[in-house]
Write an enzyme that holds these catalytic residues in place. Sequence first.
Site, PDB file in Angstrom:
ATOM      1  CG  ASN A   9      -1.722   1.253   1.395  1.00 49.28           C
ATOM      2  OD1 ASN A   9      -1.767   2.075   0.475  1.00 49.28           O
ATOM      3  ND2 ASN A   9      -2.375   1.413   2.533  1.00 49.28           N
ATOM      4  CD1 TRP A  10       3.527   1.169  -3.102  1.00 45.86           C
ATOM      5  CD2 TRP A  10       3.161   2.340  -4.990  1.00 45.86           C
ATOM      6  NE1 TRP A  10       4.137   0.508  -4.141  1.00 45.86           N
ATOM      7  CE2 TRP A  10       3.929   1.194  -5.298  1.00 45.86           C
ATOM      8  CE3 TRP A  10       2.810   3.224  -6.015  1.00 45.86           C
ATOM      9  CZ2 TRP A  10       4.359   0.919  -6.607  1.00 45.86           C
ATOM     10  CZ3 TRP A  10       3.223   2.953  -7.310  1.00 45.86           C
ATOM     11  CH2 TRP A  10       3.986   1.812  -7.601  1.00 45.86           C
ATOM     12  CE  LYS A  11      -0.217   3.234   4.830  1.00 49.95           C
ATOM     13  NZ  LYS A  11      -0.129   3.343   6.277  1.00 49.95           N
ATOM     14  CG  HIS A  94      -5.830   2.046   5.319  1.00 54.88           C
ATOM     15  ND1 HIS A  94      -5.378   2.957   6.243  1.00 54.88           N
ATOM     16  CD2 HIS A  94      -4.827   1.165   5.115  1.00 54.88           C
ATOM     17  CE1 HIS A  94      -4.127   2.629   6.572  1.00 54.88           C
ATOM     18  NE2 HIS A  94      -3.769   1.556   5.897  1.00 54.88           N
ATOM     19  CD  GLU A  96      -2.928   5.579   6.786  1.00 55.43           C
ATOM     20  OE1 GLU A  96      -2.952   5.605   5.550  1.00 55.43           O
ATOM     21  OE2 GLU A  96      -1.980   5.087   7.443  1.00 55.43           O
ATOM     22  CD  GLU A 165      -3.416  -2.284   7.342  1.00 49.89           C
ATOM     23  OE1 GLU A 165      -2.382  -2.586   6.751  1.00 49.89           O
ATOM     24  OE2 GLU A 165      -3.962  -1.170   7.226  1.00 49.89           O
ATOM     25  N   GLY A 171       2.627   2.461  10.728  1.00 50.51           N
ATOM     26  CA  GLY A 171       3.589   3.543  10.551  1.00 50.51           C
ATOM     27  C   GLY A 171       4.291   3.946  11.834  1.00 50.51           C
ATOM     28  CB  SER A 209       5.302  -1.647  11.868  1.00 52.12           C
ATOM     29  OG  SER A 209       4.922  -0.292  12.077  1.00 52.12           O
ATOM     30  N   GLY A 230       2.922  -1.106   4.201  1.00 51.62           N
ATOM     31  CA  GLY A 230       2.984   0.326   3.896  1.00 51.62           C
ATOM     32  C   GLY A 230       4.415   0.733   3.573  1.00 51.62           C
ATOM     33  N   GLY A 231       5.087   1.328   4.545  1.00 53.40           N
ATOM     34  CA  GLY A 231       6.434   1.891   4.350  1.00 53.40           C
ATOM     35  C   GLY A 231       7.401   0.979   3.608  1.00 53.40           C
TER      36      GLY A 231
HETATM   37  P1  13P Z   1       3.094   0.481   7.597  1.00 54.38           P
HETATM   38  O1  13P Z   1       3.605  -0.830   7.031  1.00 54.38           O
HETATM   39  O2  13P Z   1       3.820   1.666   7.061  1.00 54.38           O
HETATM   40  O3  13P Z   1       3.004   0.434   9.082  1.00 54.38           O
HETATM   41  O4  13P Z   1       1.599   0.634   7.055  1.00 54.38           O
HETATM   42  C1  13P Z   1       0.721  -0.408   7.188  1.00 54.38           C
HETATM   43  C2  13P Z   1      -0.508  -0.077   6.449  1.00 54.38           C
HETATM   44  O5  13P Z   1      -1.270   0.794   6.829  1.00 54.38           O
HETATM   45  C3  13P Z   1      -0.772  -0.822   5.195  1.00 54.38           C
HETATM   46  O6  13P Z   1      -2.055  -0.568   4.730  1.00 54.38           O
END
Ligand code: 13P
Length: 248
Positions: A9-11, A94, A96, A165, A171, A209, A230-231
């Site tokens: 997930n590149w966000k 998600h 967010e 999640e 993050g 994470s 994510g990251g």
């Molecule tokens: P991180 O891997 O950056 O913690 O993000 C997880 C995430 O929200 C994937 O959708």
Amino acid sequence: MSGKLIVGNWKMNGSLAANQDLVRAVMAGLSDKSCKVAVCAPAVYLPQLQQLAAGSHLLWGAQDVSAHEQGAYTGELSATMLREFGVRYAIVGHSERRQYHGETDAVVATKAQRALAAGITPIVCVGETLAEREAGHTEEVVKRQLAAVIHTNGHCISEIVVAYEPVWAIGTGKTASPEQAQQVHALLRAQLKAATAHPERIALLYGGSMNTANAASLLSQNDIDGGLIGGASLKSADFLSIVAAASH
Ligand code: 13P
């Protein structure tokens, strides 16, 4: 489910140039032995993904989809539009989006329904906040979030992907321990088993994470079928190392 699924997930990250480098490096590192792999890009880059990855081992997805079918919804993107760009997955709910865009369980359930109707697999995210975990409400929260999607989607539920999640792990560099994650996955699995005759089709991903150091131990848990990253999905070497951990 057979074989694991790793989804990036590149966000809200990337650029035409950076995506090209990243996608080419990821594709070059995938082989026939790799597990199922996808990246969810910002929607404006989906045509680029289609151009770069069509016919390859790499699948792509969107990070959201409209709860409406079509019409006067300025700024929204429908599932059928996304499907025109080869989108296989759409993340829905998600944390967010729940947190910053006010998405309710009911909206998330409708988004999953729109995706399914267009032939897109929704990746339904559930997870508790730190306050909810500390108050002992984890089980109640994730079950409520998933129940809304089950209620709206009925027998189609076997076609979804679920991502657990924990909000406090996203993050933050704080990962749920493999045991903590497994515990929640097991109860989500039980909930899905009660809702469909084909629970084995549903991949249950962990997200929060996940990185090169912790992927193998998380992915070795009985009810963890993959990861939503994510990251670490923004660096090809890290992402590929997670894919490798999921591929044997
Ligand atoms: P991180 O891997 O950056 O913690 O993000 C997880 C995430 O929200 C994937 O959708």
